[in-house]
Design a protein around this motif. Structure first.
Motif, PDB file in Angstrom:
ATOM      1  N   SER A  85       0.881  -1.163   0.000  1.00 44.13           N
ATOM      2  CA  SER A  85       0.000   0.000   0.000  1.00 44.13           C
ATOM      3  C   SER A  85       0.922   1.217   0.000  1.00 44.13           C
ATOM      4  N   ALA A  86       1.053   1.851  -1.167  1.00 49.09           N
ATOM      5  CA  ALA A  86       1.956   3.001  -1.278  1.00 49.09           C
ATOM      6  C   ALA A  86       1.468   4.154  -0.413  1.00 49.09           C
ATOM      7  N   LEU A  87       0.148   4.313  -0.303  1.00 46.65           N
ATOM      8  CA  LEU A  87      -0.405   5.414   0.474  1.00 46.65           C
ATOM      9  C   LEU A  87      -0.103   5.253   1.957  1.00 46.65           C
ATOM     10  N   GLU A  88      -0.229   4.021   2.462  1.00 44.78           N
ATOM     11  CA  GLU A  88      -0.018   3.759   3.884  1.00 44.78           C
ATOM     12  C   GLU A  88       1.418   3.357   4.199  1.00 44.78           C
ATOM     13  N   GLY A  89       2.186   3.000   3.190  1.00 46.43           N
ATOM     14  CA  GLY A  89       3.584   2.630   3.411  1.00 46.43           C
ATOM     15  C   GLY A  89       3.817   1.155   3.654  1.00 46.43           C
ATOM     16  N   ASP A  90       2.817   0.317   3.469  1.00 52.22           N
ATOM     17  CA  ASP A  90       2.969  -1.122   3.713  1.00 52.22           C
ATOM     18  C   ASP A  90       3.894  -1.761   2.690  1.00 52.22           C
ATOM     19  N   ASN A  91       4.959  -2.401   3.172  1.00 54.66           N
ATOM     20  CA  ASN A  91       5.886  -3.198   2.365  1.00 54.66           C
ATOM     21  C   ASN A  91       6.597  -2.390   1.276  1.00 54.66           C
ATOM     22  N   VAL A  92       6.655  -1.064   1.423  1.00 55.44           N
ATOM     23  CA  VAL A  92       7.431  -0.257   0.486  1.00 55.44           C
ATOM     24  C   VAL A  92       8.874  -0.153   0.991  1.00 55.44           C
ATOM     25  N   VAL A  93       9.036   0.399   2.171  1.00 57.29           N
ATOM     26  CA  VAL A  93      10.352   0.458   2.808  1.00 57.29           C
ATOM     27  C   VAL A  93      10.360  -0.392   4.069  1.00 57.29           C
ATOM     28  N   THR A  94       9.272  -0.354   4.825  1.00 52.99           N
ATOM     29  CA  THR A  94       9.163  -1.126   6.061  1.00 52.99           C
ATOM     30  C   THR A  94       8.123  -2.234   5.898  1.00 52.99           C
ATOM     31  N   PRO A  95       8.316  -3.383   6.563  1.00 52.25           N
ATOM     32  CA  PRO A  95       7.350  -4.486   6.471  1.00 52.25           C
ATOM     33  C   PRO A  95       5.989  -4.074   7.009  1.00 52.25           C
ATOM     34  N   SER A  96       4.947  -4.674   6.440  1.00 50.76           N
ATOM     35  CA  SER A  96       3.583  -4.338   6.823  1.00 50.76           C
ATOM     36  C   SER A  96       3.138  -5.116   8.051  1.00 50.76           C
ATOM     37  N   ALA A  97       2.456  -4.415   8.945  1.00 51.69           N
ATOM     38  CA  ALA A  97       1.869  -5.082  10.116  1.00 51.69           C
ATOM     39  C   ALA A  97       0.528  -5.696   9.776  1.00 51.69           C
ATOM     40  N   HIS A  98       0.007  -5.405   8.576  1.00 51.72           N
ATOM     41  CA  HIS A  98      -1.323  -5.896   8.193  1.00 51.72           C
ATOM     42  C   HIS A  98      -1.271  -7.155   7.332  1.00 51.72           C
ATOM     43  N   MET A  99      -0.081  -7.545   6.889  1.00 47.77           N
ATOM     44  CA  MET A  99       0.031  -8.705   5.999  1.00 47.77           C
ATOM     45  C   MET A  99       1.074  -9.674   6.538  1.00 47.77           C
ATOM     46  N   ASP A 100       0.773 -10.262   7.700  1.00 45.00           N
ATOM     47  CA  ASP A 100       1.722 -11.206   8.296  1.00 45.00           C
ATOM     48  C   ASP A 100       1.844 -12.490   7.487  1.00 45.00           C
ATOM     49  N   TRP A 101       0.914 -12.683   6.554  1.00 42.92           N
ATOM     50  CA  TRP A 101       0.993 -13.861   5.679  1.00 42.92           C
ATOM     51  C   TRP A 101       2.077 -13.724   4.611  1.00 42.92           C
ATOM     52  N   TYR A 102       2.602 -12.518   4.435  1.00 42.04           N
ATOM     53  CA  TYR A 102       3.656 -12.289   3.437  1.00 42.04           C
ATOM     54  C   TYR A 102       5.009 -12.236   4.141  1.00 42.04           C
ATOM     55  N   SER A 103       5.923 -13.080   3.716  1.00 42.61           N
ATOM     56  CA  SER A 103       7.237 -13.159   4.364  1.00 42.61           C
ATOM     57  C   SER A 103       8.374 -12.732   3.439  1.00 42.61           C
ATOM     58  N   GLY A 104       8.037 -12.217   2.265  1.00 44.07           N
ATOM     59  CA  GLY A 104       9.068 -11.812   1.315  1.00 44.07           C
ATOM     60  C   GLY A 104       9.634 -10.440   1.634  1.00 44.07           C
ATOM     61  N   PRO A 105      10.500  -9.922   0.766  1.00 41.86           N
ATOM     62  CA  PRO A 105      11.144  -8.625   1.003  1.00 41.86           C
ATOM     63  C   PRO A 105      10.197  -7.468   0.701  1.00 41.86           C
ATOM     64  N   THR A 106      10.486  -6.312   1.291  1.00 39.49           N
ATOM     65  CA  THR A 106       9.799  -5.096   0.878  1.00 39.49           C
ATOM     66  C   THR A 106      10.350  -4.673  -0.481  1.00 39.49           C
ATOM     67  N   VAL A 107       9.715  -3.672  -1.080  1.00 46.08           N
ATOM     68  CA  VAL A 107      10.185  -3.203  -2.384  1.00 46.08           C
ATOM     69  C   VAL A 107      11.623  -2.714  -2.283  1.00 46.08           C
ATOM     70  N   LEU A 108      11.924  -1.913  -1.263  1.00 49.30           N
ATOM     71  CA  LEU A 108      13.284  -1.386  -1.129  1.00 49.30           C
ATOM     72  C   LEU A 108      14.284  -2.493  -0.833  1.00 49.30           C
ATOM     73  N   GLU A 109      13.920  -3.446  -0.001  1.00 52.47           N
ATOM     74  CA  GLU A 109      14.828  -4.566   0.299  1.00 52.47           C
ATOM     75  C   GLU A 109      15.186  -5.310  -0.986  1.00 52.47           C
ATOM     76  N   HIS A 110      14.197  -5.528  -1.826  1.00 47.77           N
ATOM     77  CA  HIS A 110      14.478  -6.240  -3.077  1.00 47.77           C
ATOM     78  C   HIS A 110      15.367  -5.400  -3.988  1.00 47.77           C
ATOM     79  N   LEU A 111      15.095  -4.098  -4.065  1.00 44.08           N
ATOM     80  CA  LEU A 111      15.931  -3.223  -4.887  1.00 44.08           C
ATOM     81  C   LEU A 111      17.375  -3.195  -4.388  1.00 44.08           C
ATOM     82  N   GLU A 112      17.548  -3.290  -3.086  1.00 42.92           N
ATOM     83  CA  GLU A 112      18.900  -3.247  -2.521  1.00 42.92           C
ATOM     84  C   GLU A 112      19.655  -4.556  -2.703  1.00 42.92           C
ATOM     85  N   THR A 113      18.946  -5.652  -2.836  1.00 44.22           N
ATOM     86  CA  THR A 113      19.617  -6.958  -2.823  1.00 44.22           C
ATOM     87  C   THR A 113      19.525  -7.723  -4.132  1.00 44.22           C
TER      88      THR A 113
END
Length: 468
Positions: free
Chosen positions: A195-223
Motif C-alpha cells: 500500500s503506497a499510500l499507507e507505506g505497507d511493504n514499500v520500505v518497512t514491512p507491513s503489520a497488516h500482511m503477516d501472511w507475506y514473508s518476502g522482502p519489501t520493495v526497497l529490500e528487493h531493490l537493494e539486494t
C-alpha cells in the motif's frame, strides 16, 4: 581463471552492486507516483524544503496529509491532471546501493516514454491496482519490459488496504501476471503486496500482511543480483575518437602558420589510439581483433586507461586501444575479437517503437545511428504492427504512428555490425533520425521481438533503383 580476468570480475561486481537503474510503470491511477514518493520519503531521500513544498501544495488542494505523488510529478499538467506525462529521473541512495529511478507514464499514449525510461533499466517495477487486477495496460507494460530485455521485473500489487489486505487477491493477481510474463520470456518476476499510500511493504514491512514473508520493495531493490561477468559476452568496442597528440611548440607569428596542423612529437611520433567506451566483454593486450566494417585484423598492442597502460579492460570502461598495425580506422568503426566477431550487413530487420508524431512509412529516407556510427538508410518494408494487449500481429499496417510497436525492414547505405538485441542491448539497438531536422523518429531493437523466439529468414530487399 587468470588474475586479470578475476580482477575484471571483481571490479564489475563492485560497480554493479553499487548502482541499480530501474524504471516504474503502471496504469493511470494505480498509484505509481505515490509509490515513488513513498520510496523517496521513507528512505530519507527527500530534502526538508522539498517536503515542506509538497505539504504546502497538498494543503492548498484541501488534503490533510502530504501528497507524496507531488515529489515526482514535476510538470504543471501532471499536477493538475494527477497523471504522469514525461519520464522523471530521480537519484537517491541507501547505505547498500545507489539508484537511478526512471518514473515513466502509464497511459497508452505515452508508451514511447516508457520505452525511453526502460531502455537502460536493469529492473522494472510494474504496479497493479489490487481492486482491478491485471488489465490491458499491465500486459502492455510487461510486454514492453520483455521487448527491452529488462532482466528483472517486480510486480507491486498496490492498494492492498482497499481489499482488506486479502492474501487470496494478491495470490490471484501474482499468478496471472507471472504466467503472462513467463509466456513473454521474462526471466524473473518478484511479486510484492503493498500500500503506497499507507507505506505497507514499500520500505518497512507491513503489520497488516503477516501472511507475506518476502522482502519489501526497497529490500528487493537493494539486494537483487545485478552482477554480471563481462567475460560472458563477446567484446564490442565502438570507436568514438582517434587520438593523435599534437606537438607543443612556440606560438607562431604568422597567421597562416598558426592555422597549420601540428606535427607529432618525437616521443609520440607513431602514437595512434582509438578511444571509446567498451560496450560489452573484455579486451586484453595481445588479443587478435577485427575492425568492422572493413574486416581488417590486427592485434591489441596496448590499452590506456586514465593515462596509464593496463593489460585488460572490461565493460563499461572508457579506454584507448592501440593496435599493432596501422589500419584505416575512424569514428563509428567497431573493434571486436576475431574469434567472436559480428557479420556486417546492409539489410536489417528489427522491432521498433515509433516515437515521433509524424508516422513512419515504407520509402522513408532516414539516418540510422548505431553506437557511434550514423549512416543513411531507407525503410524498405513494415511487415507488421504489434498489438501488445494480446501479442497479435497486424500485417502490412502501411505505417507506424506514435507509440506503435512493429517490425521494419531497413536498407543501409553502408554495412553495419549489428548484434541481435537479445545478445546485446548496447550493440543491438539503434535510432532512426529525421535527416531534415535531426529529431529522433524511432527506437529499434535488432532481431526477434521476444526472448525464445526463433529467427525467421527474411529475404534481402530489392534495391528498387535506390543508390544503396
Amino acid at each position: 581463471m587468470s588474475t586479470t580476468a578475476g580482477t575484471a570480475q571483481a571490479a564489475e561486481a563492485s560497480a554493479a552492486t553499487s548502482l541499480l537503474r530501474f524504471a516504474t510503470a503502471g496504469s493511470v491511477d494505480d498509484g505509481k507516483s505515490t509509490l515513488v514518493g513513498r520510496l523517496l520519503h521513507d528512505s530519507k531521500s527527500v530534502l526538508t524544503d522539498q517536503l515542506e513544498a509538497v505539504s504546502r501544495a497538498s494543503q492548498a488542494r484541501g488534503q490533510e496529509a502530504p501528497d507524496l505523488a507531488l515529489l515526482t510529478d514535476g510538470l504543471r499538467a501532471e499536477r493538475e491532471q494527477g497523471i504522469t506525462i514525461d519520464v522523471a529521473y530521480r537519484y537517491f541512495a541507501t547505505p547498500r546501493r545507489r539508484f537511478i529511478l526512471a518514473d515513466t507514464p502509464g497511459h497508452v499514449q505515452y508508451t514511447r516514454n516508457m520505452v525511453t525510461g526502460a531502455s537502460t533499466a536493469e529492473l522494472a517495477v510494474v504496479l497493479v491496482d489490487a481492486r482491478n487486477g491485471v488489465v490491458e495496460q499491465t500486459r502492455r507494460h510487461a510486454a514492453v519490459a520483455a521487448l527491452l530485455r529488462v532482466p528483472h521485473v517486480v510486480l507491486a500489487v498496490n492498494k492492498m488496504d482497499l481489499v482488506d489486505y486479502a492474501e487470496e487477491t494478491f495470490a490471484r493477481i501474482a499468478g496471472e501476471f507471472s504466467d503472462y510474463a513467463t509466456s513473454l520470456g521474462v526471466p524473473e518476476v518478484t511479486a510484492v503486496p503493498i500500500s503506497a499510500l499507507e507505506g505497507d511493504n514499500v520500505v518497512t514491512p507491513s503489520a497488516h500482511m503477516d501472511w507475506y514473508s518476502g522482502p519489501t520493495v526497497l529490500e528487493h531493490l537493494e539486494t537483487v543480483a545485478v552482477t554480471h561477468d563481462p567475460t560472458d559476452d563477446p567484446a564490442r568496442f565502438p570507436v568514438q575518437y582517434v587520438i593523435r597528440p599534437p606537438v607543443t611548440r612556440p606560438r607562431p607569428h604568422n597567421d597562416a602558420l598558426r592555422a597549420a596542423p601540428s606535427a607529432q612529437t618525437a616521443e609520440h611520433r607513431d602514437y595512434r589510439g582509438y578511444a571509446g567506451q567498451l560496450a560489452s566483454g573484455v579486451l586484453r593486450v595481445g588479443d587478435r581483433v577485427t575492425v568492422h566494417p572493413s574486416g581488417r585484423s590486427s592485434t591489441i598492442e596496448a590499452i590506456d586507461a586514465l593515462g596509464e597502460s593496463v593489460d585488460v579492460a572490461w565493460a563499461p570502461q572508457s579506454v584507448t586501444v592501440r593496435l599493432a598495425d596501422d589500419l584505416d580506422i575512424s569514428r563509428g568503426d567497431l573493434i571486436a575479437p576475431a574469434e567472436a566477431s559480428v557479420r556486417p550487413s546492409q539489410d536489417l530487420t528489427a522491432t521498433v517503437c515509433h516515437l515521433h508524431d509524424r508516422p513512419l512509412r515504407p520509402g522513408d529516407r532516414v539516418l540510422l545511428k548505431h553506437t557511434t556510427r550514423t549512416v543513411k538508410a531507407i525503410v524498405k518494408e513494415i511487415p507488421s504492427r504489434l498489438t501488445l494487449a494480446d501479442l497479435s500481429h497486424h500485417p502490412a499496417p502501411g505505417e507506424l504512428a506514435a507509440n506503435d510497436i512493429g517490425r521494419v525492414v531497413l536498407r543501409t547505405a553502408e554495412p553495419l555490425p549489428v548484434d541481435p538485441y537479445a545478445s546485446s542491448r548496447r550493440t543491438g539497438s539503434f535510432l532512426l533520425i529525421d535527416p531534415a531536422d535531426g529529431s529522433t523518429l524511432t527506437a529499434g531493437m535488432a532481431g526477434e521481438a521476444f526472448a525464445g523466439a526463433r529467427t525467421a529468414s527474411v529475404p534481402a530487399p530489392d534495391d528498387d533503383g535506390w543508390d544503396f
